[in-house]
Design an enzyme around this catalytic site. Structure first.
Site, PDB file in Angstrom:
ATOM      1  N   GLY A  94      32.294  45.268  37.636  1.00 41.16           N
ATOM      2  CA  GLY A  94      33.497  44.722  37.622  1.00 41.16           C
ATOM      3  C   GLY A  94      34.100  44.633  36.219  1.00 41.16           C
ATOM      4  O   GLY A  94      33.241  44.724  35.279  1.00 41.16           O
TER       5      GLY A  94
ATOM      6  N   TYR B 277      37.500  34.616  35.897  1.00 41.27           N
ATOM      7  CA  TYR B 277      37.426  33.202  35.364  1.00 41.27           C
ATOM      8  C   TYR B 277      36.468  32.397  36.373  1.00 41.27           C
ATOM      9  O   TYR B 277      36.589  32.517  37.717  1.00 41.27           O
ATOM     10  CB  TYR B 277      38.458  32.531  35.049  1.00 41.27           C
ATOM     11  CG  TYR B 277      38.512  31.087  35.236  1.00 41.27           C
ATOM     12  CD1 TYR B 277      38.122  30.224  34.045  1.00 41.27           C
ATOM     13  CD2 TYR B 277      39.049  30.310  36.195  1.00 41.27           C
ATOM     14  CE1 TYR B 277      38.094  28.941  34.096  1.00 41.27           C
ATOM     15  CE2 TYR B 277      38.908  28.968  36.416  1.00 41.27           C
ATOM     16  CZ  TYR B 277      38.543  28.269  35.256  1.00 41.27           C
ATOM     17  OH  TYR B 277      38.676  26.863  35.470  1.00 41.27           O
TER      18      TYR B 277
ATOM     19  N   CYS C  25      40.361  40.456  36.643  1.00 38.14           N
ATOM     20  CA  CYS C  25      39.546  41.781  37.202  1.00 38.14           C
ATOM     21  C   CYS C  25      40.433  43.150  36.750  1.00 38.14           C
ATOM     22  O   CYS C  25      40.267  44.082  37.187  1.00 38.14           O
ATOM     23  CB  CYS C  25      39.534  41.761  38.683  1.00 38.14           C
ATOM     24  SG  CYS C  25      38.637  40.551  39.465  1.00 38.14           S
TER      25      CYS C  25
END
Length: 240
Positions: free
Chosen positions: A78, A82, A178
């Site tokens: 990925g 956070y 992301c």
């Protein structure tokens, strides 16, 4: 049925949890411990996965320091995400060799467990084609409720998922979550319009993960876990 030991670590620094995962993976590969699911919260931290782009970190070192946010590059899959207080982070240490040797199936199963748990709050969480994680809202404008990033070595898993319960969503403004610029993060509290404790949803996650992986849930203590790890590590050969 094999067991899945559920251990709640509470608030723990990201680096400490990462080191613990490495120890657990080694012990699981040696079949000294059974499958484990660690629940925890982290102090403010931004992590970047193997396929991440540093350009998705929007804040400089000074801003991160002022806000008390750590930064780590990790071995998980990925991009950037956070972690912080009010977020459930789950680290499954599973031997997929004894369950199913299929990485895509594993990630979809993590999503399925979270979908089932979220449904119990009356929220319709879904998948979005081409975007890993858990999503809510209308097609084309979905918001992200949970992120997934995993690592698998010799079919033993580490890293896992992060589910926003009462997370301060302003911290996501420090990154492109992301790597997806046109989607925002959301939380269970925001969706429900009420306070939600992490304790409300952890048992639901444990139950649903047990279902999707065909494992019997068993609550364990961190003392029990560390005792087994110490036994394993005492038996390791001393490097020459």
């Amino acid at each position: 049925m094999s067991n899945l030991s559920i251990i709640d670590l509470g608030l723990i620094a990201y680096a400490e949890a990462w080191e613990l995962q490495k120890r657990l993976v080694a012990a699981r590969k040696a079949s000294l411990i059974e499958d484990v699911l660690l629940f925890c919260e982290h102090p403010h931290v931004i992590t970047q996965g193997r396929s991440g782009n540093r350009a998705n970190l929007l804040a400089g070192e000074n801003v991160l320091r002022q806000k008390g946010v750590e930064y780590f590059e990790t071995t998980r899959g990925g991009d950037i995400t956070y972690h912080g207080p009010g977020q459930i982070v789950g680290y499954p240490i599973l031997n997929l060799g004894a369950i199913r040797r299929d990485v895509v199936w594993y990630v979809r199963s993590l999503e399925e467990a979270m979908i089932r748990a979220t449904t119990e709050f009356g929220i319709n969480a879904t998948r979005v084609p081409g975007k890993t994680g858990l999503w809510v809202g209308q097609p084309g404008s979905e918001q992200k409720l949970a992120a997934i990033g995993v690592h698998i070595s010799r079919w033993v898993t580490s890293h896992g998922f992060a589910y926003n319960v009462a997370t301060d969503l302003r911290y996501f403004e420090l990154i492109v979550p992301c790597g997806i610029a046109d989607r925002k993060a959301t939380s269970l509290e925001k969706l429900l319009g009420r306070n939600v404790s992490l304790g409300e949803i952890k048992p639901l996650f444990a139950k649903r993960l047990g279902e999707v992986f065909g494992l019997t849930i068993r609550t364990a203590t961190r003392e029990e876990l560390f005792e087994k790890l110490q036994e394993f590590e005492q038996d390791l050969p001393v490097p020459a």
